[in-house]
Design an enzyme around this catalytic site. Structure first.
Site, PDB file in Angstrom:
ATOM      1  N   SER A  24       1.600  17.630  40.594  1.00  0.00           N
ATOM      2  CA  SER A  24       0.621  16.651  40.129  1.00  0.00           C
ATOM      3  C   SER A  24       0.951  15.375  39.734  1.00  0.00           C
ATOM      4  O   SER A  24       1.453  14.439  40.317  1.00  0.00           O
ATOM      5  CB  SER A  24      -0.344  17.533  39.208  1.00  0.00           C
ATOM      6  OG  SER A  24      -1.427  17.054  38.811  1.00  0.00           O
ATOM      7  N   ASP A  80       7.980   4.821  46.878  1.00  0.00           N
ATOM      8  CA  ASP A  80       7.359   4.041  47.702  1.00  0.00           C
ATOM      9  C   ASP A  80       7.710   2.624  47.415  1.00  0.00           C
ATOM     10  O   ASP A  80       8.006   1.617  48.381  1.00  0.00           O
ATOM     11  CB  ASP A  80       5.888   4.169  47.686  1.00  0.00           C
ATOM     12  CG  ASP A  80       5.309   5.507  48.429  1.00  0.00           C
ATOM     13  OD1 ASP A  80       6.228   6.081  49.010  1.00  0.00           O
ATOM     14  OD2 ASP A  80       4.162   5.552  48.535  1.00  0.00           O
ATOM     15  N   LYS A  88       0.477  19.351  44.982  1.00  0.00           N
ATOM     16  CA  LYS A  88      -0.778  19.296  44.387  1.00  0.00           C
ATOM     17  C   LYS A  88      -1.366  18.056  44.055  1.00  0.00           C
ATOM     18  O   LYS A  88      -1.170  17.572  43.204  1.00  0.00           O
ATOM     19  CB  LYS A  88      -0.446  20.330  42.820  1.00  0.00           C
ATOM     20  CG  LYS A  88      -1.821  20.844  42.334  1.00  0.00           C
ATOM     21  CD  LYS A  88      -2.462  20.060  41.476  1.00  0.00           C
ATOM     22  CE  LYS A  88      -3.690  20.706  41.011  1.00  0.00           C
ATOM     23  NZ  LYS A  88      -4.663  19.749  40.179  1.00  0.00           N
TER      24      LYS A  88
END
Length: 385
Positions: A288, A299, A313
C-alpha cells in the site's frame, strides 16, 4: 416465501440501482432473484438445523462484497464497536496486517517488535486455523475479530508457509499494539539508516526529525530507507514522505469509477537530503503506502530499490456507514505510479532482487558473524562500491 422474495428484490434493487443495469439485464436479474429466494427457502425447509434468516442475509451481503475483491467487506455494529475499543486500547492483538487470498487469510506483514513478529510469523504466511476454528469460508473481518482479544490472553494460530510441508502451530500472547513508526541509526559512520514500520498520523514528522538529526552530522552522505514489512497506512503520509526526497513531479494518482476519486498529487520543491544517494529496501511485506513511496522514488530514478517484489495492494478503501450502525468497507479507487502503472496485484519490482535468506549454512554463518540481514548488507556493499 413471498415476504422473503420481496426483501430479496429490494436488496438487489439497492445493489443494482442504475436504471441502465435494470433495463439491459432485467430479465436475467429477476431470474437470479427467483433462484436466490428458492435457495433460501430450501435452506429454511430442509437444512439440518434451524437457520437465522437475518444472519443468512448478512452472509449474503458479505458474499457480494467479498466477490468484488479481497478488501471489501461487511462490518456489523459489533465489529465496528470492537475496532473502536481496540483503538482506545481496550483490546490487544498480535501485530499483523492481513488480507484475503482465495478465501484464506494471508499475512501481508508482521509489525516490528510485536507478538506475531517475535513468534516468527512471516509475510506470505496463510492463517488456516485460529484456536482450532477453521478460517476458510470466513470473511476477513470475522477472522480479524477472532484474533482480537484482551491483552495478556493467549491465542493459537495454525499457519501454512510456502516451502514447508507441515503446518506450523504458534501460541502467541496478545498485547496492546503500540507501534513506533520510525527508527534510525548510523551505519559505518556515514550511512543514515531510516526504518519506517507504518504510515500513521505522525510518521512524516517523526521521519523529518530523524533526517534533520542526520543532517546535523556532516559525515552522513548517503541514506537507506527501510520499508520492509511495512503494511502501509495513510495516503497523506505516503505523499508527504515521498516529497521529502523529491524536488518535483507526480507522486501518485488515484482513479475510480466516480470522477471525485480521480486525483493526482505532486512533489513540491525541496529535497530534504539534498539529492544525496538513497537506497530503499522493500520485500513482500511492503504494501500500500510503502509501495507508493518506493514506486514514486523508483519511477523518478531518485532511489535504487533492493529486496523482493512488494505485495501489490494498490487499492483505496472507504468505510461507509449504514443505517443499522454497521458499515461496509468498499474499494473506491486504485493507486497508479507516476509511470502510469497500477500497483494492484503486481507490486513494485526492485532494481536488485535480493532474498532475505540464502542457503541454511550461509544464514547460520552470517548470524554467527552478526550479519544476518542479506538485503541491508547488499545495500551497504553497493554504497561502498
Amino acid at each position: 416465501m413471498k415476504k422473503i422474495k420481496q426483501l430479496i428484490i429490494i436488496f438487489f434493487l439497492f445493489l443494482f440501482h442504475s436504471n441502465d443495469a435494470l433495463t439491459e439485464n432485467s430479465d436475467e436479474l429477476y431470474q437470479k432473484i427467483d433462484l436466490f429466494s428458492e435457495v433460501l427457502e430450501k435452506i429454511k425447509q430442509d437444512y439440518v438445523e434451524d437457520v437465522d434468516q437475518a444472519e443468512v442475509m448478512d452472509a449474503a451481503i458479505n458474499g457480494v462484497l467479498r466477490s468484488l475483491d479481497p478488501y471489501s467487506a461487511y462490518m456489523s455494529q459489533k465489529m465496528l464497536d470492537n475496532m473502536e475499543a481496540e483503538t482506545k486500547g481496550a483490546f490487544g492483538g498480535l501485530g499483523i496486517e492481513v488480507g484475503m487470498e482465495a478465501g484464506v487469510v494471508k499475512v501481508i506483514s508482521p509489525i516490528d517488535d510485536t507478538p506475531a513478529f517475535r513468534a516468527g510469523v512471516k509475510a506470505g504466511d496463510y492463517i488456516v486455523r485460529i484456536n482450532n476454528i477453521q478460517v476458510q469460508g470466513k470473511s476477513l473481518m470475522e477472522a480479524v475479530n477472532l484474533m482480537r482479544g484482551p491483552a495478556g490472553t493467549p491465542i493459537e494460530i495454525t499457519i501454512r508457509r510456502k516451502g514447508k510441508k507441515k503446518a506450523i502451530v504458534l501460541e502467541i500472547v496478545r498485547e496492546i499494539i503500540q507501534v513506533k513508526s520510525v527508527r534510525a541509526k548510523v551505519i559505518d559512520n556515514n550511512i543514515g539508516y531510516l526504518r519506517l514500520t507504518s504510515f500513521n498520523e505522525n510518521s512524516g514528522q517523526q521521519l523529518k526529525n530523524k533526517i534533520d538529526e542526520f543532517k546535523a552530522n556532516n559525515e552522513i552522505d548517503r541514506f537507506i530507507l527501510d520499508l520492509r514489512n511495512n503494511p502501509g497506512g495513510l495516503l497523506s503520509q505516503a505523499i508527504k514522505i515521498s516529497d521529502f526526497f523529491l524536488d518535483d513531479g507526480e507522486i501518485v494518482s488515484t482513479r475510480g469509477r466516480n470522477k471525485r476519486e480521480n486525483q493526482k498529487w505532486f512533489a513540491k520543491k525541496g529535497d530534504r537530503i539534498d539529492g544525496k544517494p538513497l537506497i530503499v529496501l522493500i520485500n513482500y511485506g511492503s504494501a500500500s503506502a510503502s509501495e507508493i513511496v518506493a514506486g514514486a522514488l523508483k519511477d523518478h530514478k531518485r532511489a535504487i530499490l533492493i529486496g523482493e517484489n512488494s505485495y501489490g495492494k494498490g487499492s483505496v478503501q472507504s468505510v461507509i456507514p449504514l443505517k443499522n450502525k454497521g458499515a461496509i468497507r468498499l474499494t473506491i479507487s486504485k493507486y497508479y505510479l507516476p509511470s502510469g502503472k497500477s500497483i494492484s496485484e503486481v507490486g513494485v519490482i526492485p532494481d536488485f532482487e535480493v532474498g532475505e535468506e540464502t542457503t541454511k549454512e550461509e544464514v547460520i554463518r552470517e548470524r554467527d558473524e552478526g550479519k544476518s540481514d542479506n538485503q541491508l548488507n547488499f545495500a551497504i556493499k553497493l554504497f561502498n562500491g
